[in-house]
Design a protein around this motif. Sequence first.
Motif, PDB file in Angstrom:
ATOM      1  N   TRP A 172     -34.666  17.102 -15.451  1.00  0.00           N
ATOM      2  CA  TRP A 172     -34.829  18.277 -16.305  1.00  0.00           C
ATOM      3  C   TRP A 172     -36.263  18.412 -16.798  1.00  0.00           C
ATOM      4  CZ3 TRP A 172     -31.077  20.510 -14.421  1.00  0.00           C
ATOM      5  CH2 TRP A 172     -29.835  19.916 -14.260  1.00  0.00           C
TER       6      TRP A 172
ATOM      7  N   THR B  68     -33.978  19.021 -25.512  1.00  0.00           N
ATOM      8  CA  THR B  68     -34.572  20.242 -24.994  1.00  0.00           C
ATOM      9  C   THR B  68     -35.299  20.997 -26.096  1.00  0.00           C
ATOM     10  OG1 THR B  68     -32.607  20.383 -23.608  1.00  0.00           O
ATOM     11  CG2 THR B  68     -34.027  22.313 -23.667  1.00  0.00           C
TER      12      THR B  68
ATOM     13  N   SER C 271     -25.788  16.220 -20.295  1.00  0.00           N
ATOM     14  CA  SER C 271     -26.256  16.155 -18.906  1.00  0.00           C
ATOM     15  C   SER C 271     -25.633  14.958 -18.205  1.00  0.00           C
ATOM     16  CB  SER C 271     -27.777  16.025 -18.876  1.00  0.00           C
ATOM     17  OG  SER C 271     -28.214  15.754 -17.573  1.00  0.00           O
TER      18      SER C 271
ATOM     19  N   GLU D  74     -35.463  21.123 -31.640  1.00  0.00           N
ATOM     20  CA  GLU D  74     -35.075  20.501 -30.371  1.00  0.00           C
ATOM     21  C   GLU D  74     -33.564  20.335 -30.353  1.00  0.00           C
ATOM     22  OE1 GLU D  74     -37.499  16.959 -30.351  1.00  0.00           O
ATOM     23  OE2 GLU D  74     -38.952  17.954 -29.052  1.00  0.00           O
TER      24      GLU D  74
ATOM     25  N   LEU E 107     -31.453  29.770 -21.487  1.00  0.00           N
ATOM     26  CA  LEU E 107     -31.774  28.520 -20.794  1.00  0.00           C
ATOM     27  C   LEU E 107     -32.669  28.800 -19.593  1.00  0.00           C
ATOM     28  CD1 LEU E 107     -31.205  25.451 -20.502  1.00  0.00           C
ATOM     29  CD2 LEU E 107     -29.134  26.071 -19.250  1.00  0.00           C
TER      30      LEU E 107
ATOM     31  N   VAL F  74     -37.125  22.357 -18.134  1.00  0.00           N
ATOM     32  CA  VAL F  74     -35.999  22.931 -18.875  1.00  0.00           C
ATOM     33  C   VAL F  74     -36.385  23.155 -20.341  1.00  0.00           C
ATOM     34  CG1 VAL F  74     -33.644  22.508 -19.700  1.00  0.00           C
ATOM     35  CG2 VAL F  74     -34.274  21.928 -17.360  1.00  0.00           C
ATOM     36  N   ALA F  75     -36.068  24.349 -20.820  1.00  0.00           N
ATOM     37  CA  ALA F  75     -36.304  24.705 -22.218  1.00  0.00           C
ATOM     38  C   ALA F  75     -35.354  25.826 -22.603  1.00  0.00           C
ATOM     39  CB  ALA F  75     -37.748  25.160 -22.430  1.00  0.00           C
TER      40      ALA F  75
END
Length: 195
Positions: free
Chosen positions: A182, A151, A175, A170, A106, A187-188
């Motif tokens: 994000w 994500t 959250s 994905e 992450l 965020v990825a």
Amino acid sequence: FNGFLPTFWAALAPSTEKKLGSWMVHFQGRFSQYEKWIAEGEPACLWLSGLHIPESYLTALVQTTCRRKNWPLDKSVFFTLVTGFMEASEVGEKLEDGCYISGLYLEGAAWNKELRCLRRQDPKVLVEQLPIMQVIPIEGSKLKLQGTFRTPVYVTQQRRNAKGVGLVFEADLSSRDHPSLWVLQGVALSLNTDE
């Protein structure tokens, strides 16, 4: 080679940013996963970055579920859920539909293990390992998600290269904050780090 992966090896291997030493450890892990798969069958928890083309495994996962349940293939999607397991040995048995995957990293956020949701990063910690994730094929019309952030999961931390290659799938991460936070944090998830 100054610690870098020789180009003629890199041409035959999955995309990576690893130096030669780390790449050898990764290669041995890939080899042992394939060896165990051949001897014992499909693992209960798959190390996704150990596959040469992880997208093909996920596609096959959807196809087999769609055939078994008689769903239209073009209307099926993934449902993802981050578990509390940190090690593959903690996973009991294989899922009937879907799989457990490990080896996701992450970036741009941290993972709250108690609440099982995204949280802000700790200072000076850029990347952290995500707990094991369930990936379950489901009919798109039946998937109703709230309180999640979609994500992207990339092969490497470079994310996409100039050809647009690199996106695996994905994942929906739980959250409690607005998705815009994000997005701005970038965020990825990635399958490989440069370490």
